[in-house]
Design a protein around this motif. Structure first.
Motif, PDB file in Angstrom:
ATOM      1  N   VAL A   6     -12.483   4.579   3.659  1.00 24.87           N
ATOM      2  CA  VAL A   6     -11.703   4.250   2.462  1.00 24.87           C
ATOM      3  C   VAL A   6     -12.467   4.848   1.290  1.00 24.87           C
ATOM      4  CG1 VAL A   6     -10.949   2.358   0.956  1.00 24.87           C
ATOM      5  CG2 VAL A   6     -10.792   2.098   3.441  1.00 24.87           C
ATOM      6  N   THR A   7     -11.782   5.541   0.403  1.00 26.74           N
ATOM      7  CA  THR A   7     -12.489   6.120  -0.749  1.00 26.74           C
ATOM      8  C   THR A   7     -12.811   5.024  -1.765  1.00 26.74           C
ATOM      9  OG1 THR A   7     -10.515   6.566  -2.070  1.00 26.74           O
ATOM     10  CG2 THR A   7     -11.153   8.261  -0.459  1.00 26.74           C
ATOM     11  N   ALA A   8     -13.760   5.346  -2.670  1.00 25.48           N
ATOM     12  CA  ALA A   8     -14.164   4.375  -3.685  1.00 25.48           C
ATOM     13  C   ALA A   8     -12.982   4.003  -4.579  1.00 25.48           C
ATOM     14  CB  ALA A   8     -15.312   4.940  -4.522  1.00 25.48           C
ATOM     15  N   ASP A   9     -12.126   4.982  -4.868  1.00 25.05           N
ATOM     16  CA  ASP A   9     -10.941   4.706  -5.689  1.00 25.05           C
ATOM     17  C   ASP A   9      -9.990   3.753  -4.978  1.00 25.05           C
ATOM     18  OD1 ASP A   9     -11.711   6.198  -7.841  1.00 25.05           O
ATOM     19  OD2 ASP A   9     -10.543   7.977  -7.281  1.00 25.05           O
ATOM     20  N   GLU A  10      -9.751   4.062  -3.704  1.00 23.79           N
ATOM     21  CA  GLU A  10      -8.848   3.210  -2.929  1.00 23.79           C
ATOM     22  C   GLU A  10      -9.402   1.789  -2.836  1.00 23.79           C
ATOM     23  OE1 GLU A  10      -7.361   6.952  -0.108  1.00 23.79           O
ATOM     24  OE2 GLU A  10      -8.859   5.535   0.623  1.00 23.79           O
ATOM     25  N   TRP A  11     -10.708   1.705  -2.656  1.00 28.97           N
ATOM     26  CA  TRP A  11     -11.368   0.407  -2.568  1.00 28.97           C
ATOM     27  C   TRP A  11     -11.120  -0.412  -3.834  1.00 28.97           C
ATOM     28  CZ3 TRP A  11     -13.702  -2.165   1.333  1.00 28.97           C
ATOM     29  CH2 TRP A  11     -14.441  -3.301   0.990  1.00 28.97           C
ATOM     30  N   ARG A  12     -11.338   0.229  -4.972  1.00 30.27           N
ATOM     31  CA  ARG A  12     -11.195  -0.444  -6.266  1.00 30.27           C
ATOM     32  C   ARG A  12      -9.750  -0.911  -6.480  1.00 30.27           C
ATOM     33  NH1 ARG A  12      -9.663   1.982 -10.342  1.00 30.27           N
ATOM     34  NH2 ARG A  12     -10.189   4.034  -9.532  1.00 30.27           N
ATOM     35  N   ILE A  57       0.842  -1.196   0.000  1.00 31.99           N
ATOM     36  CA  ILE A  57       0.000   0.000   0.000  1.00 31.99           C
ATOM     37  C   ILE A  57       0.878   1.247   0.000  1.00 31.99           C
ATOM     38  CG2 ILE A  57      -1.581   1.358   1.434  1.00 31.99           C
ATOM     39  CD1 ILE A  57      -2.847  -1.401   2.248  1.00 31.99           C
ATOM     40  N   LYS A  58       1.903   1.213   0.837  1.00 36.42           N
ATOM     41  CA  LYS A  58       2.814   2.362   0.899  1.00 36.42           C
ATOM     42  C   LYS A  58       3.584   2.557  -0.397  1.00 36.42           C
ATOM     43  CE  LYS A  58       3.713   3.096   5.766  1.00 36.42           C
ATOM     44  NZ  LYS A  58       4.677   2.995   6.882  1.00 36.42           N
ATOM     45  N   ALA A  59       3.810   1.461  -1.112  1.00 32.88           N
ATOM     46  CA  ALA A  59       4.599   1.535  -2.338  1.00 32.88           C
ATOM     47  C   ALA A  59       3.795   2.081  -3.517  1.00 32.88           C
ATOM     48  CB  ALA A  59       5.152   0.149  -2.679  1.00 32.88           C
ATOM     49  N   ASP A  60       2.477   2.118  -3.380  1.00 31.46           N
ATOM     50  CA  ASP A  60       1.634   2.574  -4.482  1.00 31.46           C
ATOM     51  C   ASP A  60       1.266   4.042  -4.298  1.00 31.46           C
ATOM     52  OD1 ASP A  60      -0.470   3.081  -6.316  1.00 31.46           O
ATOM     53  OD2 ASP A  60      -0.890   0.927  -6.391  1.00 31.46           O
ATOM     54  N   PRO A  61       1.762   4.889  -5.189  1.00 25.99           N
ATOM     55  CA  PRO A  61       1.501   6.335  -5.036  1.00 25.99           C
ATOM     56  C   PRO A  61       0.013   6.678  -5.034  1.00 25.99           C
ATOM     57  CG  PRO A  61       2.564   5.853  -7.144  1.00 25.99           C
ATOM     58  CD  PRO A  61       2.600   4.598  -6.337  1.00 25.99           C
ATOM     59  N   ARG A  62      -0.801   5.847  -5.668  1.00 23.00           N
ATOM     60  CA  ARG A  62      -2.242   6.117  -5.690  1.00 23.00           C
ATOM     61  C   ARG A  62      -2.869   5.960  -4.311  1.00 23.00           C
ATOM     62  NH1 ARG A  62      -4.114   1.788  -9.959  1.00 23.00           N
ATOM     63  NH2 ARG A  62      -2.732   0.603  -8.590  1.00 23.00           N
ATOM     64  N   LEU A  63      -2.161   5.270  -3.419  1.00 23.78           N
ATOM     65  CA  LEU A  63      -2.709   5.008  -2.089  1.00 23.78           C
ATOM     66  C   LEU A  63      -2.009   5.811  -0.995  1.00 23.78           C
ATOM     67  CD1 LEU A  63      -2.995   1.121  -2.464  1.00 23.78           C
ATOM     68  CD2 LEU A  63      -4.810   2.811  -2.746  1.00 23.78           C
ATOM     69  N   SER A  64      -1.227   6.798  -1.426  1.00 25.51           N
ATOM     70  CA  SER A  64      -0.422   7.543  -0.446  1.00 25.51           C
ATOM     71  C   SER A  64      -1.263   8.411   0.480  1.00 25.51           C
ATOM     72  CB  SER A  64       0.609   8.402  -1.176  1.00 25.51           C
ATOM     73  OG  SER A  64      -0.070   9.350  -1.987  1.00 25.51           O
ATOM     74  N   GLU A  65      -2.511   8.680   0.092  1.00 24.32           N
ATOM     75  CA  GLU A  65      -3.370   9.522   0.927  1.00 24.32           C
ATOM     76  C   GLU A  65      -4.248   8.710   1.864  1.00 24.32           C
ATOM     77  OE1 GLU A  65      -3.313  12.947   1.101  1.00 24.32           O
ATOM     78  OE2 GLU A  65      -1.522  12.607  -0.123  1.00 24.32           O
ATOM     79  N   MET A  66      -4.101   7.396   1.811  1.00 21.72           N
ATOM     80  CA  MET A  66      -4.939   6.562   2.675  1.00 21.72           C
ATOM     81  C   MET A  66      -4.715   6.880   4.154  1.00 21.72           C
ATOM     82  SD  MET A  66      -5.322   2.642   1.379  1.00 21.72           S
ATOM     83  CE  MET A  66      -6.517   2.223   2.661  1.00 21.72           C
ATOM     84  N   VAL A  67      -5.804   6.813   4.916  1.00 19.70           N
ATOM     85  CA  VAL A  67      -5.706   7.073   6.344  1.00 19.70           C
ATOM     86  C   VAL A  67      -4.743   6.071   6.986  1.00 19.70           C
ATOM     87  CG1 VAL A  67      -6.998   7.336   8.483  1.00 19.70           C
ATOM     88  CG2 VAL A  67      -8.065   7.931   6.313  1.00 19.70           C
ATOM     89  N   LEU A  68      -4.766   4.864   6.466  1.00 21.64           N
ATOM     90  CA  LEU A  68      -3.887   3.808   6.980  1.00 21.64           C
ATOM     91  C   LEU A  68      -2.424   4.236   6.940  1.00 21.64           C
ATOM     92  CD1 LEU A  68      -4.086   0.813   7.950  1.00 21.64           C
ATOM     93  CD2 LEU A  68      -3.510   0.155   5.619  1.00 21.64           C
ATOM     94  N   VAL A  69      -2.076   4.991   5.902  1.00 24.28           N
ATOM     95  CA  VAL A  69      -0.703   5.468   5.737  1.00 24.28           C
ATOM     96  C   VAL A  69      -0.464   6.732   6.559  1.00 24.28           C
ATOM     97  CG1 VAL A  69       0.984   6.338   4.063  1.00 24.28           C
ATOM     98  CG2 VAL A  69      -0.590   4.485   3.415  1.00 24.28           C
ATOM     99  N   ARG A  70      -1.469   7.626   6.546  1.00 31.45           N
ATOM    100  CA  ARG A  70      -1.291   8.936   7.161  1.00 31.45           C
ATOM    101  C   ARG A  70      -1.520   8.943   8.661  1.00 31.45           C
ATOM    102  NH1 ARG A  70      -2.210  13.972   4.078  1.00 31.45           N
ATOM    103  NH2 ARG A  70      -0.083  13.725   3.344  1.00 31.45           N
ATOM    104  N   ASN A  71      -2.434   8.118   9.134  1.00 32.15           N
ATOM    105  CA  ASN A  71      -2.700   8.041  10.569  1.00 32.15           C
ATOM    106  C   ASN A  71      -2.810   6.572  10.964  1.00 32.15           C
ATOM    107  OD1 ASN A  71      -3.497   8.243  13.181  1.00 32.15           O
ATOM    108  ND2 ASN A  71      -5.435   9.303  12.772  1.00 32.15           N
ATOM    109  N   SER A  72      -1.662   5.986  11.158  1.00 36.21           N
ATOM    110  CA  SER A  72      -1.610   4.540  11.351  1.00 36.21           C
ATOM    111  C   SER A  72      -2.290   4.077  12.634  1.00 36.21           C
ATOM    112  CB  SER A  72      -0.161   4.070  11.347  1.00 36.21           C
ATOM    113  OG  SER A  72       0.541   4.692  12.400  1.00 36.21           O
TER     114      SER A  72
END
Length: 139
Positions: A123-129, A101-116
């Motif tokens: 989770v946004t619809a894009d992140e879900w997909r 997840i951290k390696a994928d730039p499309r997922l860099s804004e995920m809460v999981l990454v930003r506030n562990s």
DNA sequence: GCCAACGTTGGC
DNA sequence: GCCAACGTTGGC
């Protein structure tokens, strides 16, 4: 229809335990964090979420669905704490690790990454997909 | 097992 | 209402 992520330590409540509950599901209790609680209060029956194992494993391992909207947490008398009920829908074909997840730039804004530390998060619809694709799960 | 980040509590 | 002290979480 919203998407969420539920985080748990395997030693506290694991995916296997969730699966064992079947369609009856189980309370997502024990949350003592206002942000997490507020997200649970927004959940609707039918919303889906990822089930994430924190600590040692650090990976998304399954898909769950909300089956009961927020109600008082049965593990406490403190009226501040509510929780929802969720049931396991299906395991992922391939667990998606935090590293991936951290390696994928499309997922860099995920809460999981930003506030562990947040244990229940949107989770946004894009992140879900994107993650479903990585996990080999059809949306 | 360590420690950084974060949240909560309580004294003032 | 501020902030220091403390507790907890979770990645490393």
């Amino acid at each position: 229809m919203q998407y969420w992520l539920f985080k748990s330590e395997t030693s506290t409540w694991s995916w296997d335990q969730q699966v064992a509950k079947g369609d009856a599901g189980e309370e997502w209790d024990g949350v003592r964090n206002y942000q997490a609680r507020n997200f649970m209060r927004q959940m609707k029956v039918g919303d889906q979420g990822f089930f994430y194992h924190s600590q040692k494993e650090r990976a998304i391992v399954g898909i769950v669905e909300v089956i009961a909207e927020s109600h008082p947490d049965s593990t406490t008398d403190d009226a501040r704490w509510d929780c929802v009920d969720i049931k396991a829908i299906k395991p992922v074909k391939t667990p998606v690790t935090l590293d991936e997840i951290k390696a994928d730039p499309r997922l860099s804004e995920m809460v999981l990454v930003r506030n562990s530390r947040l244990s229940v998060q949107p989770v946004t619809a894009d992140e879900w997909r994107i993650i479903c694709e990585m996990a080999g799960v059809s949306v």
